[in-house]
Write a protein that holds these residues in place. Structure first.
Motif, PDB file in Angstrom:
ATOM      1  N   HIS A 142       0.173   7.828 -10.513  1.00 18.54           N
ATOM      2  CA  HIS A 142       1.004   8.883  -9.906  1.00 18.54           C
ATOM      3  C   HIS A 142       0.250   9.119  -8.557  1.00 18.54           C
ATOM      4  O   HIS A 142      -1.090   9.664  -8.837  1.00 18.54           O
ATOM      5  CB  HIS A 142       1.570  10.001 -10.357  1.00 18.54           C
ATOM      6  N   TYR A 143       0.855   9.023  -7.406  1.00 19.77           N
ATOM      7  CA  TYR A 143      -0.087   9.419  -6.128  1.00 19.77           C
ATOM      8  C   TYR A 143       0.807   9.674  -4.988  1.00 19.77           C
ATOM      9  O   TYR A 143       2.096   9.419  -5.147  1.00 19.77           O
ATOM     10  CB  TYR A 143      -0.800   8.014  -5.923  1.00 19.77           C
ATOM     11  N   GLN A 144       0.275  10.238  -4.004  1.00 19.00           N
ATOM     12  CA  GLN A 144       0.911  10.839  -3.028  1.00 19.00           C
ATOM     13  C   GLN A 144       1.404   9.316  -1.987  1.00 19.00           C
ATOM     14  O   GLN A 144       0.588   8.273  -2.109  1.00 19.00           O
ATOM     15  CB  GLN A 144       0.040  11.371  -2.149  1.00 19.00           C
ATOM     16  N   THR A 145       2.606   9.344  -1.534  1.00 25.39           N
ATOM     17  CA  THR A 145       3.012   8.186  -0.769  1.00 25.39           C
ATOM     18  C   THR A 145       2.303   7.819   0.291  1.00 25.39           C
ATOM     19  O   THR A 145       2.153   6.217   0.554  1.00 25.39           O
ATOM     20  CB  THR A 145       4.503   8.347  -0.442  1.00 25.39           C
ATOM     21  N   ASN A 146       1.323   8.218   0.927  1.00 28.21           N
ATOM     22  CA  ASN A 146       0.496   7.826   1.869  1.00 28.21           C
ATOM     23  C   ASN A 146      -0.850   7.247   1.399  1.00 28.21           C
ATOM     24  O   ASN A 146      -1.510   6.626   2.066  1.00 28.21           O
ATOM     25  CB  ASN A 146       0.256   8.983   3.051  1.00 28.21           C
ATOM     26  N   HIS A 147      -0.707   7.402  -0.063  1.00 31.01           N
ATOM     27  CA  HIS A 147      -2.057   6.692  -0.702  1.00 31.01           C
ATOM     28  C   HIS A 147      -1.706   5.277  -1.474  1.00 31.01           C
ATOM     29  O   HIS A 147      -2.105   5.273  -2.839  1.00 31.01           O
ATOM     30  CB  HIS A 147      -2.808   7.692  -1.427  1.00 31.01           C
ATOM     31  N   ALA A 148      -0.809   4.598  -1.257  1.00 28.99           N
ATOM     32  CA  ALA A 148      -0.363   3.539  -2.016  1.00 28.99           C
ATOM     33  C   ALA A 148      -1.438   2.724  -2.427  1.00 28.99           C
ATOM     34  O   ALA A 148      -1.574   2.102  -3.540  1.00 28.99           O
ATOM     35  CB  ALA A 148       0.636   2.733  -1.242  1.00 28.99           C
ATOM     36  N   THR A 149      -2.458   2.137  -1.539  1.00 28.03           N
ATOM     37  CA  THR A 149      -3.393   1.306  -1.768  1.00 28.03           C
ATOM     38  C   THR A 149      -4.326   1.892  -3.039  1.00 28.03           C
ATOM     39  O   THR A 149      -4.716   1.202  -4.167  1.00 28.03           O
ATOM     40  CB  THR A 149      -4.088   0.867  -0.873  1.00 28.03           C
ATOM     41  N   ALA A 150      -4.725   2.979  -2.670  1.00 27.06           N
ATOM     42  CA  ALA A 150      -5.666   3.881  -3.758  1.00 27.06           C
ATOM     43  C   ALA A 150      -4.837   4.135  -5.073  1.00 27.06           C
ATOM     44  O   ALA A 150      -5.578   3.964  -6.055  1.00 27.06           O
ATOM     45  CB  ALA A 150      -6.184   4.944  -3.051  1.00 27.06           C
ATOM     46  N   GLY A 151      -3.559   4.322  -4.830  1.00 25.10           N
ATOM     47  CA  GLY A 151      -2.758   4.721  -6.187  1.00 25.10           C
ATOM     48  C   GLY A 151      -2.808   3.344  -7.087  1.00 25.10           C
ATOM     49  O   GLY A 151      -2.770   3.338  -8.209  1.00 25.10           O
ATOM     50  N   ARG A 152      -2.655   2.152  -6.177  1.00 25.70           N
ATOM     51  CA  ARG A 152      -2.587   0.746  -7.053  1.00 25.70           C
ATOM     52  C   ARG A 152      -3.953   0.544  -7.719  1.00 25.70           C
ATOM     53  O   ARG A 152      -3.906  -0.093  -8.505  1.00 25.70           O
ATOM     54  CB  ARG A 152      -2.058  -0.491  -6.283  1.00 25.70           C
ATOM     55  N   LYS A 153      -4.812   0.795  -6.915  1.00 24.14           N
ATOM     56  CA  LYS A 153      -6.303   0.727  -7.496  1.00 24.14           C
ATOM     57  C   LYS A 153      -6.685   1.509  -8.587  1.00 24.14           C
ATOM     58  O   LYS A 153      -7.497   1.094  -9.498  1.00 24.14           O
ATOM     59  CB  LYS A 153      -7.187   1.034  -6.202  1.00 24.14           C
ATOM     60  N   ALA A 154      -6.148   2.740  -8.738  1.00 26.84           N
ATOM     61  CA  ALA A 154      -6.090   3.769  -9.681  1.00 26.84           C
ATOM     62  C   ALA A 154      -5.658   3.011 -11.046  1.00 26.84           C
ATOM     63  O   ALA A 154      -6.185   3.082 -12.055  1.00 26.84           O
ATOM     64  CB  ALA A 154      -5.572   4.967  -9.630  1.00 26.84           C
TER      65      ALA A 154
END
Ligand SMILES: [Zn+2]
Length: 508
Positions: free
Chosen positions: A283-295
């Motif tokens: 679950h991530y903030q919409t402006n952190h999509a790259t990091a959200g996928r990395k997590a």
């Protein structure tokens, strides 16, 4: 938890389907004999199967060893308020009668910056005498008559919890509404642990260490929440129904867990995948999509590595949640890990180790429990050493060595300043050296153990310690026994030097 000091140096299944899967193992736990009539499956236990992998639902055969929580609560995000009741069916598993029951009210600790008020209490339906201790962080209920060993009582507490908003800079960010996440860690009264020698855990909380000291229990939780908030929790959702146009009712079960985490998000994005049967959601903030996928990718790797190294994570779900923690990098809860948002924004190098560290706590804290206020090294040292095992497991030996070097350097620097202590020192005795002793020296202990007993025995130790300790509360001597069993050797000298005394240990 993973602290900030590093910066200074650099599904749900369809219930009916599961009912048919799980009745057999649960029914097996019932007494069987030539004249015994098989008992019908316990519905409370049967529902719990939704939280577990099909291969681990048989663990519920041990359900008699765990207390049961039923929480019914309503969320009012605008007022940052949760109002509800928790009913705990408590069994006395000690050898002495209970005169009182004790519950932690963690949000009343000043670090939380909020409140948890108990507005009513009953035992087996009757009003009771109660009182608070340790600055309202504990409430006791007087039993009308002593509860003998083996006896059971039903405690019902009504409560109102309030969190800060945008409070992470000054308070414990896991109990806080900020940046699209309303994080409600420890929002309800949690039964204290009863220690065989000292009785109820009534110690003042040292906030250097993690707060929660509790034993495994089963939770069934019903939450009413506004439809424009999305709930994240320990365990799995078993149903969601509309109460009104603007309120939805969701029901969750935890499986065997030490606490129940609840969070609510607004305007967040998520991605998910499945590893060895467990659904992982990032679950991530919409402006952190790259990091959200990395997590998600790191969580996937960590789960795969730790499943192979330690033994299977038994739960059907695991959530990785971008959070405004500010004063620390990450925090673990059963089935949920919180990761500080600045790590997403910067895509920093500490991002990967933080996710791996917090996921390792699913084994070392959530499954194999320990006294975080007494022997914090047992889970923090192991979660820290898991950073090394994680990199080894993804075939990145140079990064594994970097992690080890980090622990070596930080602990050496601390010891040069005279800041060293036995690993068994409680957090309250580690002012100014909590991280170098508990995390760094703790991780190095496991490396030293590995060097002494060899690869094969160390691998047997990892699996044996997990399978023996799963769902239990362990202490240092249990770890020593597991290691000695694995190596068929004596490790009392190693244990004494590292854990019980301040001997000048050789840094491995
Ligand atoms: Zn940790």
């Amino acid at each position: 938890m993973l602290t900030l000091t590093r910066t200074a140096l650099r599904r749900s299944f369809a219930l009916l389907v599961l009912l048919s899967l799980c009745v057999a193992p649960v029914a097996l736990a019932q007494p069987q004999g030539p004249t015994a009539t098989p008992m019908p499956p316990d519905p409370f236990v049967v529902t719990q199967t939704t939280a577990l992998l099909p291969a681990t639902v048989g663990d519920l055969a041990g359900a008699k060893a765990w207390d049961r929580y039923t929480i019914i609560a309503a969320l009012s995000p605008g007022e940052r308020r949760v109002r509800g009741t928790v009913t705990v069916t408590v069994t006395n598993r000690a050898s002495r009668p209970y005169e009182r029951l004790y519950f932690h009210l963690y949000p009343n600790h000043p670090d939380f910056g909020g409140r948890l008020d108990v507005t009513g209490a009953r035992l087996d339906g009757q009003p009771v005498v109660s009182g608070t201790e340790q600055g309202d962080t504990l409430i006791w209920l007087a039993l009308p008559r002593p509860l003998p060993p083996g006896g059971t009582v039903r405690a019902e507490l009504s409560f109102v919890a309030r969190t800060p908003r945008n409070g992470s800079a000054d308070t414990f960010g896991a109990f806080n509404q900020e940046a699209g996440l309303w994080s409600l860690a420890n929002f309800y009264p949690i039964l204290a642990r009863y220690f065989a020698d000292t009785g109820w855990d009534r110690r003042p909380i040292d906030s250097q260490g993690d707060f929660v000291v509790s034993s495994t229990a089963l939770y069934e939780v019903t939450i009413d929440a506004p439809t424009d908030w999305t709930l994240i929790s320990t365990g799995a959702r078993v149903s969601a129904t509309a109460v009104t146009d603007s309120v939805r009712r969701e029901r969750f079960v935890s499986g065997p867990q030490r606490e129940f985490y609840l969070g609510a998000t607004q305007g967040r994005a998520q991605v998910s995948t499945t590893v060895d049967g467990t659904r992982i959601v990032s679950h991530y903030q919409t402006n952190h999509a790259t990091a959200g996928r990395k997590a998600l990718r790191v969580a996937e790797q960590a789960l795969r590595v730790f499943n192979a190294r330690y033994g299977t994570y038994p739960l059907a779900e695991l959530d990785v949640v971008e959070s405004a923690l500010t004063n620390f990098f990450g925090m673990e809860y059963p089935g949920v890990v919180l990761i500080e948002q600045t790590l997403y924004a910067a895509n920093a190098s500490d991002f990967e180790v933080t996710v791996a560290h917090e996921i390792a706590h699913q084994w070392w804290y959530s499954q194999v429990g320990n006294d975080a206020q007494g022997e914090a090294w047992l889970d923090e040292g192991f979660a820290s050493y898991s950073q090394v095992l994680y990199y080894e497991g993804i075939a990145a030996p140079a990064l594994a060595t970097d992690e080890l070097n980090f622990f070596r350097e930080e602990f050496s620097a601390s010891r040069r300043r005279g800041r060293d202590a036995p690993l068994a020192t409680p957090p309250s005795g580690l002012d100014g050296m909590y991280v170098p002793v508990v995390y760094d020296k703790g991780a190095l202990f496991f490396h030293s153990l590995r060097a002494q007993i060899g690869e094969a025995a160390f691998s047997r130790f990892l699996k044996g310690y997990y399978s023996e300790g799963r769902y239990r509360d362990v202490a240092g001597p249990d770890l020593l026994r597991a290691a000695e069993t694995a190596c068929a050797c004596q490790l009392t000298q190693l244990y004494r030097d590292w854990v019980l005394t301040k001997a000048p240990v050789r840094i491995p």
